[in-house]
Structure formats: C-alpha cells, structure tokens
Design a protein around this motif. Structure first.
Motif, PDB file in Angstrom:
ATOM      1  N   SER A 162     -11.879 112.289  76.204  1.00  0.00           N
ATOM      2  CA  SER A 162     -12.599 111.024  76.101  1.00  0.00           C
ATOM      3  C   SER A 162     -11.713 109.881  75.614  1.00  0.00           C
ATOM      4  N   GLN A 163     -10.543 110.200  75.064  1.00  0.00           N
ATOM      5  CA  GLN A 163      -9.674 109.161  74.496  1.00  0.00           C
ATOM      6  C   GLN A 163      -8.478 108.820  75.371  1.00  0.00           C
ATOM      7  N   ARG A 164      -8.279 109.553  76.441  1.00  0.00           N
ATOM      8  CA  ARG A 164      -7.058 109.370  77.235  1.00  0.00           C
ATOM      9  C   ARG A 164      -7.023 108.063  78.013  1.00  0.00           C
ATOM     10  N   ALA A 165      -8.183 107.458  78.233  1.00  0.00           N
ATOM     11  CA  ALA A 165      -8.211 106.177  78.949  1.00  0.00           C
ATOM     12  C   ALA A 165      -7.487 105.089  78.172  1.00  0.00           C
ATOM     13  N   ALA A 166      -7.360 105.269  76.851  1.00  0.00           N
ATOM     14  CA  ALA A 166      -6.701 104.257  76.012  1.00  0.00           C
ATOM     15  C   ALA A 166      -5.188 104.352  76.066  1.00  0.00           C
ATOM     16  N   TRP A 167      -4.647 105.375  76.680  1.00  0.00           N
ATOM     17  CA  TRP A 167      -3.200 105.540  76.707  1.00  0.00           C
ATOM     18  C   TRP A 167      -2.486 104.419  77.460  1.00  0.00           C
ATOM     19  N   ALA A 168      -3.078 103.988  78.568  1.00  0.00           N
ATOM     20  CA  ALA A 168      -2.399 103.064  79.480  1.00  0.00           C
ATOM     21  C   ALA A 168      -2.008 101.750  78.818  1.00  0.00           C
ATOM     22  N   GLN A 169      -2.743 101.322  77.802  1.00  0.00           N
ATOM     23  CA  GLN A 169      -2.440 100.036  77.165  1.00  0.00           C
ATOM     24  C   GLN A 169      -1.075 100.036  76.481  1.00  0.00           C
ATOM     25  N   PHE A 170      -0.489 101.208  76.252  1.00  0.00           N
ATOM     26  CA  PHE A 170       0.817 101.285  75.591  1.00  0.00           C
ATOM     27  C   PHE A 170       1.968 101.491  76.577  1.00  0.00           C
ATOM     28  N   PHE A 171       1.675 101.697  77.856  1.00  0.00           N
ATOM     29  CA  PHE A 171       2.705 102.092  78.801  1.00  0.00           C
ATOM     30  C   PHE A 171       3.768 101.028  79.040  1.00  0.00           C
ATOM     31  N   ASP A 172       3.403  99.750  78.942  1.00  0.00           N
ATOM     32  CA  ASP A 172       4.369  98.697  79.269  1.00  0.00           C
ATOM     33  C   ASP A 172       5.122  98.182  78.051  1.00  0.00           C
ATOM     34  N   ASP A 173       5.000  98.867  76.920  1.00  0.00           N
ATOM     35  CA  ASP A 173       5.613  98.332  75.703  1.00  0.00           C
ATOM     36  C   ASP A 173       6.306  99.415  74.880  1.00  0.00           C
ATOM     37  N   VAL A 174       6.713 100.507  75.523  1.00  0.00           N
ATOM     38  CA  VAL A 174       7.396 101.567  74.783  1.00  0.00           C
ATOM     39  C   VAL A 174       8.732 101.883  75.445  1.00  0.00           C
ATOM     40  N   HIS A 175       9.660 102.368  74.623  1.00  0.00           N
ATOM     41  CA  HIS A 175      10.977 102.738  75.131  1.00  0.00           C
ATOM     42  C   HIS A 175      11.039 104.213  75.513  1.00  0.00           C
ATOM     43  N   VAL A 176      10.319 105.034  74.764  1.00  0.00           N
ATOM     44  CA  VAL A 176      10.387 106.484  74.961  1.00  0.00           C
ATOM     45  C   VAL A 176       9.000 107.085  74.794  1.00  0.00           C
ATOM     46  N   ILE A 177       8.690 108.080  75.608  1.00  0.00           N
ATOM     47  CA  ILE A 177       7.467 108.868  75.440  1.00  0.00           C
ATOM     48  C   ILE A 177       7.853 110.287  75.026  1.00  0.00           C
ATOM     49  N   ILE A 178       7.281 110.738  73.924  1.00  0.00           N
ATOM     50  CA  ILE A 178       7.418 112.136  73.530  1.00  0.00           C
ATOM     51  C   ILE A 178       6.118 112.830  73.917  1.00  0.00           C
ATOM     52  N   PHE A 179       6.221 113.751  74.851  1.00  0.00           N
ATOM     53  CA  PHE A 179       5.048 114.474  75.333  1.00  0.00           C
ATOM     54  C   PHE A 179       5.051 115.863  74.715  1.00  0.00           C
ATOM     55  N   LEU A 180       3.939 116.213  74.056  1.00  0.00           N
ATOM     56  CA  LEU A 180       3.841 117.511  73.414  1.00  0.00           C
ATOM     57  C   LEU A 180       2.945 118.435  74.225  1.00  0.00           C
ATOM     58  N   ALA A 181       3.502 119.571  74.612  1.00  0.00           N
ATOM     59  CA  ALA A 181       2.759 120.585  75.347  1.00  0.00           C
ATOM     60  C   ALA A 181       2.650 121.827  74.473  1.00  0.00           C
ATOM     61  N   PRO A 182       1.453 122.158  73.977  1.00  0.00           N
ATOM     62  CA  PRO A 182       1.292 123.346  73.136  1.00  0.00           C
ATOM     63  C   PRO A 182       1.311 124.612  73.983  1.00  0.00           C
ATOM     64  N   ILE A 183       2.483 125.221  74.140  1.00  0.00           N
ATOM     65  CA  ILE A 183       2.623 126.342  75.071  1.00  0.00           C
ATOM     66  C   ILE A 183       1.910 127.599  74.581  1.00  0.00           C
ATOM     67  N   SER A 184       1.496 127.605  73.316  1.00  0.00           N
ATOM     68  CA  SER A 184       0.755 128.759  72.799  1.00  0.00           C
ATOM     69  C   SER A 184      -0.682 128.789  73.298  1.00  0.00           C
ATOM     70  N   ALA A 185      -1.128 127.702  73.935  1.00  0.00           N
ATOM     71  CA  ALA A 185      -2.542 127.573  74.319  1.00  0.00           C
ATOM     72  C   ALA A 185      -2.842 128.170  75.685  1.00  0.00           C
ATOM     73  N   PHE A 186      -1.975 129.054  76.185  1.00  0.00           N
ATOM     74  CA  PHE A 186      -2.167 129.598  77.529  1.00  0.00           C
ATOM     75  C   PHE A 186      -3.442 130.420  77.656  1.00  0.00           C
ATOM     76  N   ASN A 187      -3.956 130.953  76.536  1.00  0.00           N
ATOM     77  CA  ASN A 187      -5.194 131.746  76.578  1.00  0.00           C
ATOM     78  C   ASN A 187      -6.338 131.050  75.854  1.00  0.00           C
TER      79      ASN A 187
END
Length: 458
Positions: free
Chosen positions: A306-331
């Motif tokens: 429900s909160q991901r729609a707010a992400w786009a407002q930051f896309f044009d003003d950042v130098h780097v994106i750190i994306f976290l993928a919780p690989i333990s969540a496979f199950n």
C-alpha cells in the motif's frame, strides 16, 4: 626596432580630451571595473561552492521487513557514531516494548491452546486446564506486563492513538505485534532525551518509563522461565513460529535488558523494531572523513504494497538506490497478501525498479539481506527447491542457493534496464555490524562518486 607597447589598464587618456570626454571615460572605467569585480566574485563563489559540503542522496527500497531501517541505523553508526551513541538511552523504551510484545505474544498463545499440544484426545474445558502448574503461575505473575506494554506504546506513539485490536487478531498471524507510527512521528519522535526537555509531559514520560523498568526488573526471572519452558517451545514449534527470526527479538537477553542501569548497545539498537508508515528523510552528518560530501540524506520509505506508490516521488532526486532483498523469505508470504510469496514479490519489485526509465542514471546497489536466517533455514532441513521450483535438483546448500539468487537478480538487471547499468551486489546480514561496516566501506566510494558527479565536482 621599438618594443611593442604593452596593454595597460586603465589605458592612458587621449592626448587631447575634453572635460566631458574625461568624465565619460572615468564612468566607463568605473563600470568596467564593477563588472570585472562581479565576474571575479562569481567565479570565486563558484569555486567555494565546489569546495563546500555536498549532500549525497540515497534511497532505500525493498518490501516490508527487508531490513531497510536496520541498514539506515548501520549507516548512522558507521558515519556518525557519536550522534548514534547519544541516542542510545532513548532507544531503551523501544527495546523494552519489543521484549514485552514477545512475552505477551507467548502469553496470548497459551490462552489459545493448539490442538496438537493437548495431552488427551478431547480438548480441555478451558485453556488454563491444559497448562502445567508452572505455566499457570507464570501466566498470572506476568499478566501485569500487558498494562506495561500499553503504557510504553502510548508513550512512544505520542499523540497518535493506539488502534484497538482483539486478542484473536493480535496473535494472528503467528507474529509478535509491533507498533506502527506515521512518518514525521517515527523513530526520531521519541528521541527527546537528547534535547534536554524538562516539560511536564516529558517528566511524566520518564516516571512511566521508570515504573516500567522496575516491573520488568522484578519479572525478569519469570520471563526467562517462560521462554525456557519446554511446553512453550513445543507450542511454538507446533505452530511453525520462530520468534528468534522476527524483528525486535530480545528474549535471549532478558537479564541484561531488564537491569535498572541497562543502556542499549549498538547491536541492541540495530535489532530494535519500530514500524514507520510513510517515507522519512534522515540526514547523517559525517563525523569522519575529508571528502567534499559532508552529509548523506537517506530516504527510508515504507515497503508494504500500500505504500509503494510513494516511491516514485524520490526517483528524480537521488544519486544511489540501495535495494534490499530478504533472501531468507523464500518460504514466506506477504503479511498483507498471504497468497504472494515474499521472494517472488521481491524479484518483481526489482524488475520494476530496473525497468523504470526515470532511474536510468541512478546507480544501483543490491543487498541480498538476511543471509544468516537463510543459512539457518537450509541447514535445518528446509528445502529451497520446494518453494522455488526453478531451482530443481541443485544442491540444497546455502552457498549454492545464494549464488542462484544473486544470478537471478543480476539477470533481471541486465535484461530489463533501459540501458547497460553496472550493479553492485553484496550478501549481507544487517544486524552484523562488523560485516555490514565492511560492506558500507565498499559502497561508500560508489555513493561519493555519484554525488560529486551530480554537482559537477568530478
């Protein structure tokens, strides 16, 4: 042969010059000098601006409970350790609240007995009748902790009312509840101790916290006994609940945390959990280093669907994106949609980010996070291929699983990015401060280069 005449400023006046011409010449020279000075000042200001501290802007992305807030705290600890330490005491009520919620979660489970734990074929007439004498005593002696939890929740949430939830909802799904705060009243809202407030409300808060600490101290032995109970551990296993893998788990440190003089350690603060709803900006003023970039703005955004729609407002003003993928969540599945596998959701999110044209010039750093939990799951016998069928007959070993996932994320970046983009991959355990510090040192240069390039210093 006469030497060429050198240009001098101002040039000598003409041999024959009227008074009117002389005044006009002086005015022209004065204007030329003013313009020259203005240009010099502008150039000096531009040089000074380039020397001044720039601001690196980093956006943390990933689904809920991927570890974004923990990485943020790692950045704060790494770059501003003094400021981080001054806030340690203010994290104490949060850690106590995390502990209380785990205890009350267990007490709630004892009230809703699981059929597999009954010693007879028929269910008992009441939950208490199924409990051993020790657990009945512990349930009674620890009952006041529910009031203590409510008190601490109200203090931390400030003016935001705590939503009422029934006991049935509170302990379902199989996860200890957590406090949710709106952005703007998030984790910084309760760090009032460092501001030296002496208001009446602040004094009342401190009195309430002191009372909570005294009650926790008095209940420490019973909390330990509850957690050590074989009946409790069996009940958790019957429900496939692993509290140790949930955020804000402190049941393994009860005696230390319940001491009157307890001061949270950096590791405690990293494990503490407060769920913030909505994006927040955190400015980290670097206490060490001599780079042009003197501060980092880190944007921590909500990861639930429900909160991901707010992400786009930051896309044009950042130098780097750190994306976290919780690989333990496979199950595991999404809390907001139990029909969606969390790993599959993370891969879809990553594909969406990679293909976004607004992010063509943004550097990507991928954290394959929670490797410690993934390793424990695999080593305990959980088969990765049963949840990720494309893994097929590959070895059910942590190293092989991590490589498979790393390659999967890299392939998505290569396939869906609008143009070729270098991706920086790191396998992380965000609560391991030493290991994460090494990773931060590795990505620091990447972020600095992107920030400086954006300000034309490079």
């Amino acid at each position: 042969m006469l030497a060429p005449r050198r240009n001098v400023w101002p040039p000598p006046p003409p041999a024959q010059e009227s008074e009117t011409e002389r005044l006009a010449r002086i005015e022209a020279e004065r204007e030329a000098k003013r313009i020259s000075n203005a240009i010099d000042e502008s150039l000096a200001a531009e040089r000074e601006q380039r020397k001044r501290a720039s601001n690196a802007r980093v956006l943390l992305l990933g689904q809920a409970e991927s570890g974004k807030s923990t990485i943020l705290k790692n950045l704060q600890l790494h770059f501003a350790p003094k400021a981080f330490q001054t806030e340690a005491i203010a994290w104490r009520p949060v850690i106590h609240l995390n502990l209380l919620r785990s205890v009350n979660f267990i007490l709630g489970l004892l009230e809703i007995r699981h059929p597999s734990t009954y010693s007879t074929v028929e269910a008992p007439s009441s939950p208490d009748s199924a409990l051993s004498g020790q657990l009945r005593r512990l349930s009674i002696s620890l009952a006041p902790l529910r009031q203590v939890e409510e008190s601490l929740s109200n203090r931390i949430s400030g003016s935001r009312p705590i939503e009422h939830v029934s006991d049935a909802d509170r302990y379902n799904p199989a996860k200890a509840s957590e406090i949710s705060l709106r952005s703007g009243s998030g984790w910084t809202a309760f760090l009032r101790i460092r501001r030296g407030s002496t208001s009446t409300s602040d004094r009342c808060d401190k009195v309430e916290e002191l009372q909570a600490r005294r009650i926790l101290n008095a209940c420490a032995a019973d909390i330990e006994a509850l957690w050590a109970s074989t009946e409790v551990q069996q009940g958790l296993r019957d429900r496939d609940i692993t509290l140790q893998e949930q955020s804000g788990f402190f049941l393994d440190e009860v005696q230390r945390i319940c001491q009157d003089d307890y001061v949270p350690t950096p590791d405690d603060i990293l494990r503490a959990r407060v769920h913030t709803v909505g994006p927040e900006e955190h400015v980290i003023n670097l206490e060490t280093g001599s780079e042009n970039v003197k501060s980092w703005s880190v944007y921590d955004v909500g990861g639930s669907t429900s909160q991901r729609a707010a992400w786009a407002q930051f896309f044009d003003d950042v130098h780097v994106i750190i994306f976290l993928a919780p690989i333990s969540a496979f199950n595991e599945t999404l809390a907001e949609n139990p029909s969606v596998n969390r790993l599959a959701d993370s891969l879809r999110l990553w594909r969406t980010i990679c293909s976004n044209k607004l992010l063509v010039t943004v550097e990507f750093i991928l954290f394959l996070n929670k490797v410690d939990i993934l390793t424990r799951k695999i080593q305990s016998g959980v088969r990765f291929a049963e949840h990720v069928t494309s893994y097929r007959t590959k070895p059910n070993e942590p190293k092989e699983v991590i490589k498979y996932l790393s390659d999967a994320f890299a392939t998505i970046n290569q396939t869906y990015s609008p143009r070729k983009r270098k991706m920086h991959r790191h396998v992380t355990c965000a609560i391991d401060t030493k290991a994460t510090s090494i990773v931060i040192n590795d990505i620091r240069e990447v972020i600095l280069i992107r920030a400086l390039a954006a300000t034309s210093i490079l």
